[in-house]
Write an enzyme that holds these catalytic residues in place. Structure first.
Site, PDB file in Angstrom:
ATOM      1  N   TYR A 119     -20.216  27.143   1.168  1.00  0.00           N
ATOM      2  CA  TYR A 119     -21.581  27.663   1.098  1.00  0.00           C
ATOM      3  C   TYR A 119     -22.398  27.154  -0.073  1.00  0.00           C
ATOM      4  O   TYR A 119     -23.493  27.635  -0.326  1.00  0.00           O
ATOM      5  CB  TYR A 119     -21.556  29.197   1.110  1.00  0.00           C
ATOM      6  CG  TYR A 119     -21.283  29.763   2.487  1.00  0.00           C
ATOM      7  CD1 TYR A 119     -20.802  28.961   3.505  1.00  0.00           C
ATOM      8  CD2 TYR A 119     -21.500  31.094   2.771  1.00  0.00           C
ATOM      9  CE1 TYR A 119     -20.535  29.467   4.766  1.00  0.00           C
ATOM     10  CE2 TYR A 119     -21.241  31.620   4.036  1.00  0.00           C
ATOM     11  CZ  TYR A 119     -20.759  30.796   5.025  1.00  0.00           C
ATOM     12  OH  TYR A 119     -20.509  31.308   6.267  1.00  0.00           O
ATOM     13  N   LYS A 165      -6.170  28.679   4.480  1.00  0.00           N
ATOM     14  CA  LYS A 165      -5.688  27.740   5.507  1.00  0.00           C
ATOM     15  C   LYS A 165      -5.042  26.571   4.768  1.00  0.00           C
ATOM     16  O   LYS A 165      -5.396  25.395   4.972  1.00  0.00           O
ATOM     17  CB  LYS A 165      -6.884  27.314   6.377  1.00  0.00           C
ATOM     18  CG  LYS A 165      -6.528  26.523   7.617  1.00  0.00           C
ATOM     19  CD  LYS A 165      -5.856  27.330   8.704  1.00  0.00           C
ATOM     20  CE  LYS A 165      -5.456  26.431   9.864  1.00  0.00           C
ATOM     21  NZ  LYS A 165      -4.649  27.126  10.888  1.00  0.00           N
ATOM     22  N   ASP A 198      -6.555  31.998  10.665  1.00  0.00           N
ATOM     23  CA  ASP A 198      -6.569  32.138  12.124  1.00  0.00           C
ATOM     24  C   ASP A 198      -5.667  33.282  12.581  1.00  0.00           C
ATOM     25  O   ASP A 198      -6.056  34.114  13.408  1.00  0.00           O
ATOM     26  CB  ASP A 198      -6.199  30.814  12.822  1.00  0.00           C
ATOM     27  CG  ASP A 198      -5.019  30.111  12.174  1.00  0.00           C
ATOM     28  OD1 ASP A 198      -4.549  30.556  11.100  1.00  0.00           O
ATOM     29  OD2 ASP A 198      -4.545  29.112  12.740  1.00  0.00           O
ATOM     30  N   ASP A 222     -16.806  35.551   5.082  1.00  0.00           N
ATOM     31  CA  ASP A 222     -18.015  35.872   5.843  1.00  0.00           C
ATOM     32  C   ASP A 222     -17.647  36.201   7.289  1.00  0.00           C
ATOM     33  O   ASP A 222     -18.081  37.211   7.849  1.00  0.00           O
ATOM     34  CB  ASP A 222     -18.972  34.664   5.780  1.00  0.00           C
ATOM     35  CG  ASP A 222     -20.354  35.018   6.299  1.00  0.00           C
ATOM     36  OD1 ASP A 222     -20.652  36.218   6.460  1.00  0.00           O
ATOM     37  OD2 ASP A 222     -21.143  34.082   6.531  1.00  0.00           O
ATOM     38  N   ASP A 226     -17.499  40.113   9.309  1.00  0.00           N
ATOM     39  CA  ASP A 226     -18.200  40.513  10.526  1.00  0.00           C
ATOM     40  C   ASP A 226     -17.220  40.935  11.608  1.00  0.00           C
ATOM     41  O   ASP A 226     -17.503  41.845  12.399  1.00  0.00           O
ATOM     42  CB  ASP A 226     -19.116  39.386  11.027  1.00  0.00           C
ATOM     43  CG  ASP A 226     -20.455  39.397  10.299  1.00  0.00           C
ATOM     44  OD1 ASP A 226     -20.523  39.997   9.202  1.00  0.00           O
ATOM     45  OD2 ASP A 226     -21.425  38.812  10.805  1.00  0.00           O
TER      46      ASP A 226
HETATM   47 MG    MG Z   1     -22.546  37.357   7.550  1.00  0.00          MG
END
Ligand code: MG
Ligand code: NAI
Length: 328
Positions: A119, A165, A198, A222, A226
């Site tokens: 990000y 990962k 994963d 992130d 969610d």
């Molecule tokens: Mg978000």
């Protein structure tokens, strides 16, 4: 007396903020509020979404309550995270009675690194397409892992799981995983493990009760946050905290919901629970528990709740009911 900056923002942000300040008044904690502007409306009036004055007000406060912004959300909240170096994004995944949860007894927390990873937005076009740079530093990895362990310890949680990962992203996530185990040595009593992102995404659905505190890098955090919100249902219920060395900024995960704005029917729970996170951050744990319990009682009774929860109460009626519980 705590110095708190308050940014109601746009749309339902203003409505859930009013409701939250109303319930906070009933607690035995004194706040000195300074109100500040940011968001679409401020942008329309002045041409800037996040004025420097607002940044200064937040910097001078111990904590900030933020409602929501509209289309300017990225300019406001992302910029604020950078300006204040709010390196932690904290998202509880907790099921509450009377709400549409996929599981009834979930209570875990996701600690997401908020400043680096993919990000940083360093993308470059190449002849074939484009590349994005993923930055993982030892300093930021150790800092976020330390926060996760401290948080686990302070909140009486027993286990911290690093999510990464590192089998594919050997260098970047290798550093993250190594940092996790390095920091863990300072917390000998804590149970720990590490998992691939994963597999973690699958276990959220099949065995979510295995998690207690999760610590992970920016993008993974992130997405998992969610997914976690999906487990406990309804944007009107999900709070979040952005925490740095000097400040915390507490906000619902939802936005300004323009279609609902002005109707007075937004669910104030996410903002109230964000205030619970703020109280815990200020180490006002008794008040935090009291406020959360009062909200839980209102949710459980299901009588005076907003339309998204199947009721017909307004935002302020639901807040008044929470306040009644606090005062009884
Ligand atoms: Mg978000
Ligand atoms: P949103 O979260 O504002 O609303 C999506 C839907 O969720 C709403 O239509 C509503 O049905 C439901 N909802 C959300 N909060 C609720 C509440 N408290 N009570 C009852 N129902 C609720 O997301 P959307 O529609 O994608 O974005 C609207 C605006 O908000 C956009 O301009 C976006 O940029 C901004 N936004 C701002 C954020 C922030 O300030 N941190 C975060 C997300 C979106």
């Amino acid at each position: 007396m705590y110095k708190i900056s308050v940014i109601p923002g746009d749309g339902i942000g203003k409505e859930v903020m009013e409701a939250t300040l109303h319930v906070l008044e009933a607690l035995d904690v004194d706040f000195d509020y300074t109100f500040a502007d940011a968001g679409d409306e401020h942008m329309e009036k002045t041409g800037v979404a996040l004025p420097q004055e607002t940044v200064n007000i937040v910097k001078a406060s111990q904590a900030c309550l933020f409602g929501a912004a509209g289309e300017t959300a990225a300019d406001v909240i992302v910029k604020m995270r950078q300006e204040l170096d709010l390196y932690v994004n904290l998202r509880p995944v907790k099921s509450y009675p009377g709400t549409k949860c996929l599981f009834d007894n979930l209570d875990f927390v996701i600690v997401r690194e908020n400043t680096e990873g993919l990000y940083i937005g360093l993308e470059e076009e190449t002849a074939e397409g484009a590349t994005a740079t993923r930055v993982i530093t030892r300093q930021a990895s150790e800092r976020i892992c330390k926060f996760a362990f401290e948080y686990a310890q302070q909140t009486g949680r027993g286990k911290v799981t690093a999510v990464h990962k590192a089998n594919v992203l050997k260098k970047t996530d290798g550093i993250f995983r190594d940092s996790f185990y390095k920091v863990s040595k300072e917390y000998p009593g804590m149970e720990l493990d590490d998992r691939y992102v994963d597999a973690t995404a699958m276990f959220f659905i099949t065995r979510p009760e295995m998690f207690d505190v999760i610590v992970t890098t920016n993008l993974f955090g992130d997405i998992l946050s969610d997914e976690g919100a999906g487990l406990v249902g309804g944007l009107g219920l999900i709070p979040s905290a952005n925490i740095g060395e000097n400040q915390g900024l507490f906000e619902p995960v939802h936005g300004s919901a323009p279609r609902h704005a002005g109707k007075g029917t937004a669910n104030p729970s996410a903002m109230i629970l964000s205030a619970v996170l703020m109280l815990n951050y200020l180490e006002e744990t008794v008040a935090a528990r009291k406020l959360e319990d009062a909200l839980v009682e209102v949710l459980k009774e299901g009588q005076v709740v907003t339309p998204d929860l199947g009721g017909s109460a307004s935002t302020m009626e639901m807040a008044a009911e929470v306040r009644t519980k606090l005062e009884s």
